[in-house]
Design a protein around this motif. Structure first.
Motif, PDB file in Angstrom:
ATOM      1  N   GLN A 214       0.827  -1.203   0.000  1.00  0.00           N
ATOM      2  CA  GLN A 214       0.000   0.000   0.000  1.00  0.00           C
ATOM      3  C   GLN A 214       0.864   1.257   0.000  1.00  0.00           C
ATOM      4  N   LYS A 215       1.949   1.256   0.771  1.00  0.00           N
ATOM      5  CA  LYS A 215       2.859   2.412   0.795  1.00  0.00           C
ATOM      6  C   LYS A 215       3.462   2.644  -0.587  1.00  0.00           C
ATOM      7  N   LEU A 216       3.841   1.558  -1.267  1.00  0.00           N
ATOM      8  CA  LEU A 216       4.416   1.681  -2.605  1.00  0.00           C
ATOM      9  C   LEU A 216       3.382   2.196  -3.608  1.00  0.00           C
ATOM     10  N   LEU A 217       2.161   1.708  -3.493  1.00  0.00           N
ATOM     11  CA  LEU A 217       1.093   2.185  -4.378  1.00  0.00           C
ATOM     12  C   LEU A 217       0.810   3.667  -4.137  1.00  0.00           C
ATOM     13  N   ASN A 218       0.795   4.071  -2.895  1.00  0.00           N
ATOM     14  CA  ASN A 218       0.534   5.476  -2.562  1.00  0.00           C
ATOM     15  C   ASN A 218       1.661   6.399  -3.017  1.00  0.00           C
ATOM     16  N   ALA A 219       2.879   5.853  -3.125  1.00  0.00           N
ATOM     17  CA  ALA A 219       4.027   6.659  -3.538  1.00  0.00           C
ATOM     18  C   ALA A 219       4.008   6.974  -5.029  1.00  0.00           C
ATOM     19  N   ASN A 220       3.177   6.241  -5.794  1.00  0.00           N
ATOM     20  CA  ASN A 220       3.034   6.487  -7.243  1.00  0.00           C
ATOM     21  C   ASN A 220       4.387   6.558  -7.940  1.00  0.00           C
ATOM     22  N   LEU A 221       5.100   5.456  -7.919  1.00  0.00           N
ATOM     23  CA  LEU A 221       6.455   5.375  -8.474  1.00  0.00           C
ATOM     24  C   LEU A 221       6.398   4.915  -9.934  1.00  0.00           C
ATOM     25  N   PRO A 222       6.762   5.769 -10.891  1.00  0.00           N
ATOM     26  CA  PRO A 222       6.690   5.407 -12.311  1.00  0.00           C
ATOM     27  C   PRO A 222       7.540   4.179 -12.628  1.00  0.00           C
ATOM     28  N   GLY A 223       6.971   3.292 -13.439  1.00  0.00           N
ATOM     29  CA  GLY A 223       7.695   2.097 -13.863  1.00  0.00           C
ATOM     30  C   GLY A 223       7.801   1.030 -12.786  1.00  0.00           C
ATOM     31  N   THR A 224       7.092   1.225 -11.681  1.00  0.00           N
ATOM     32  CA  THR A 224       7.180   0.283 -10.567  1.00  0.00           C
ATOM     33  C   THR A 224       5.854  -0.445 -10.402  1.00  0.00           C
ATOM     34  N   ILE A 225       5.945  -1.773 -10.293  1.00  0.00           N
ATOM     35  CA  ILE A 225       4.761  -2.609 -10.148  1.00  0.00           C
ATOM     36  C   ILE A 225       4.841  -3.320  -8.794  1.00  0.00           C
ATOM     37  N   PRO A 226       4.089  -2.851  -7.792  1.00  0.00           N
ATOM     38  CA  PRO A 226       4.061  -3.534  -6.503  1.00  0.00           C
ATOM     39  C   PRO A 226       3.078  -4.704  -6.561  1.00  0.00           C
ATOM     40  N   ILE A 227       3.494  -5.855  -6.046  1.00  0.00           N
ATOM     41  CA  ILE A 227       2.653  -7.047  -6.056  1.00  0.00           C
ATOM     42  C   ILE A 227       2.582  -7.608  -4.643  1.00  0.00           C
ATOM     43  N   CYS A 228       1.346  -7.778  -4.151  1.00  0.00           N
ATOM     44  CA  CYS A 228       1.136  -8.303  -2.801  1.00  0.00           C
ATOM     45  C   CYS A 228       0.888  -9.810  -2.877  1.00  0.00           C
ATOM     46  N   THR A 229       1.948 -10.586  -2.673  1.00  0.00           N
ATOM     47  CA  THR A 229       1.858 -12.047  -2.701  1.00  0.00           C
ATOM     48  C   THR A 229       3.134 -12.623  -2.123  1.00  0.00           C
ATOM     49  N   ASP A 230       3.173 -13.939  -2.052  1.00  0.00           N
ATOM     50  CA  ASP A 230       4.375 -14.643  -1.601  1.00  0.00           C
ATOM     51  C   ASP A 230       5.410 -14.633  -2.736  1.00  0.00           C
ATOM     52  N   ALA A 231       6.577 -14.094  -2.471  1.00  0.00           N
ATOM     53  CA  ALA A 231       7.604 -13.925  -3.511  1.00  0.00           C
ATOM     54  C   ALA A 231       8.068 -15.262  -4.086  1.00  0.00           C
ATOM     55  N   ILE A 232       8.243 -16.265  -3.263  1.00  0.00           N
ATOM     56  CA  ILE A 232       8.736 -17.556  -3.759  1.00  0.00           C
ATOM     57  C   ILE A 232       7.724 -18.176  -4.714  1.00  0.00           C
ATOM     58  N   SER A 233       6.452 -18.169  -4.344  1.00  0.00           N
ATOM     59  CA  SER A 233       5.416 -18.722  -5.226  1.00  0.00           C
ATOM     60  C   SER A 233       5.342 -17.947  -6.535  1.00  0.00           C
ATOM     61  N   PHE A 234       5.405 -16.620  -6.446  1.00  0.00           N
ATOM     62  CA  PHE A 234       5.333 -15.779  -7.637  1.00  0.00           C
ATOM     63  C   PHE A 234       6.497 -16.057  -8.575  1.00  0.00           C
ATOM     64  N   LEU A 235       7.703 -16.106  -8.036  1.00  0.00           N
ATOM     65  CA  LEU A 235       8.885 -16.336  -8.864  1.00  0.00           C
ATOM     66  C   LEU A 235       8.907 -17.757  -9.424  1.00  0.00           C
ATOM     67  N   ASN A 236       8.451 -18.734  -8.657  1.00  0.00           N
ATOM     68  CA  ASN A 236       8.341 -20.106  -9.172  1.00  0.00           C
ATOM     69  C   ASN A 236       7.355 -20.165 -10.332  1.00  0.00           C
ATOM     70  N   HIS A 237       6.270 -19.416 -10.223  1.00  0.00           N
ATOM     71  CA  HIS A 237       5.277 -19.371 -11.294  1.00  0.00           C
ATOM     72  C   HIS A 237       5.892 -18.756 -12.564  1.00  0.00           C
ATOM     73  N   LEU A 238       6.629 -17.655 -12.395  1.00  0.00           N
ATOM     74  CA  LEU A 238       7.289 -17.038 -13.550  1.00  0.00           C
ATOM     75  C   LEU A 238       8.287 -17.996 -14.192  1.00  0.00           C
ATOM     76  N   ASN A 239       9.029 -18.701 -13.365  1.00  0.00           N
ATOM     77  CA  ASN A 239      10.058 -19.618 -13.852  1.00  0.00           C
ATOM     78  C   ASN A 239       9.463 -20.801 -14.606  1.00  0.00           C
ATOM     79  N   SER A 240       8.229 -21.185 -14.301  1.00  0.00           N
ATOM     80  CA  SER A 240       7.624 -22.349 -14.939  1.00  0.00           C
ATOM     81  C   SER A 240       6.935 -22.013 -16.262  1.00  0.00           C
ATOM     82  N   ARG A 241       6.833 -20.719 -16.579  1.00  0.00           N
ATOM     83  CA  ARG A 241       6.176 -20.305 -17.818  1.00  0.00           C
ATOM     84  C   ARG A 241       7.152 -20.374 -18.981  1.00  0.00           C
ATOM     85  N   PRO A 242       6.704 -20.869 -20.125  1.00  0.00           N
ATOM     86  CA  PRO A 242       7.592 -20.895 -21.300  1.00  0.00           C
ATOM     87  C   PRO A 242       7.866 -19.483 -21.802  1.00  0.00           C
TER      88      PRO A 242
END
Length: 84
Positions: free
Chosen positions: A54-82
């Motif tokens: 929420q702090k990152l979203l409120n800061a309105n940082l250009p080019g920045t995508i804040p994601i609220c989730t478990d980092a390991i699961s998210f990165l594992n999901h990215l790694n499994s995509r072709p």
């Protein structure tokens, strides 16, 4: 609690980073690395803490995508995509 903002920690990490256009940080926390390194074109900041995101979203940082989730699961999901 990672504590990457401890004395010398984020500086050490930033000093070993190669130049990059895309930056992905899991376990963002205080954002010590993100806020102290040279900006990338796109930054993806991942943290499970809703208040962190929420702090990152409120800061309105250009080019920045804040994601609220478990980092390991998210990165594992990215790694499994072709790549396309």
């Amino acid at each position: 609690k990672g504590g990457k903002n401890a004395s010398g920690t984020y500086q050490t990490i930033i000093n070993i980073m190669p130049p990059h256009k895309l930056y992905i940080e899991g376990f963002t926390g205080s954002g010590a690395i993100y806020f102290n390194k040279e900006r990338a074109s796109i930054s993806i900041l991942i943290d499970k803490g809703q208040s962190v995101i929420q702090k990152l979203l409120n800061a309105n940082l250009p080019g920045t995508i804040p994601i609220c989730t478990d980092a390991i699961s998210f990165l594992n999901h990215l790694n499994s995509r072709p790549l396309s």
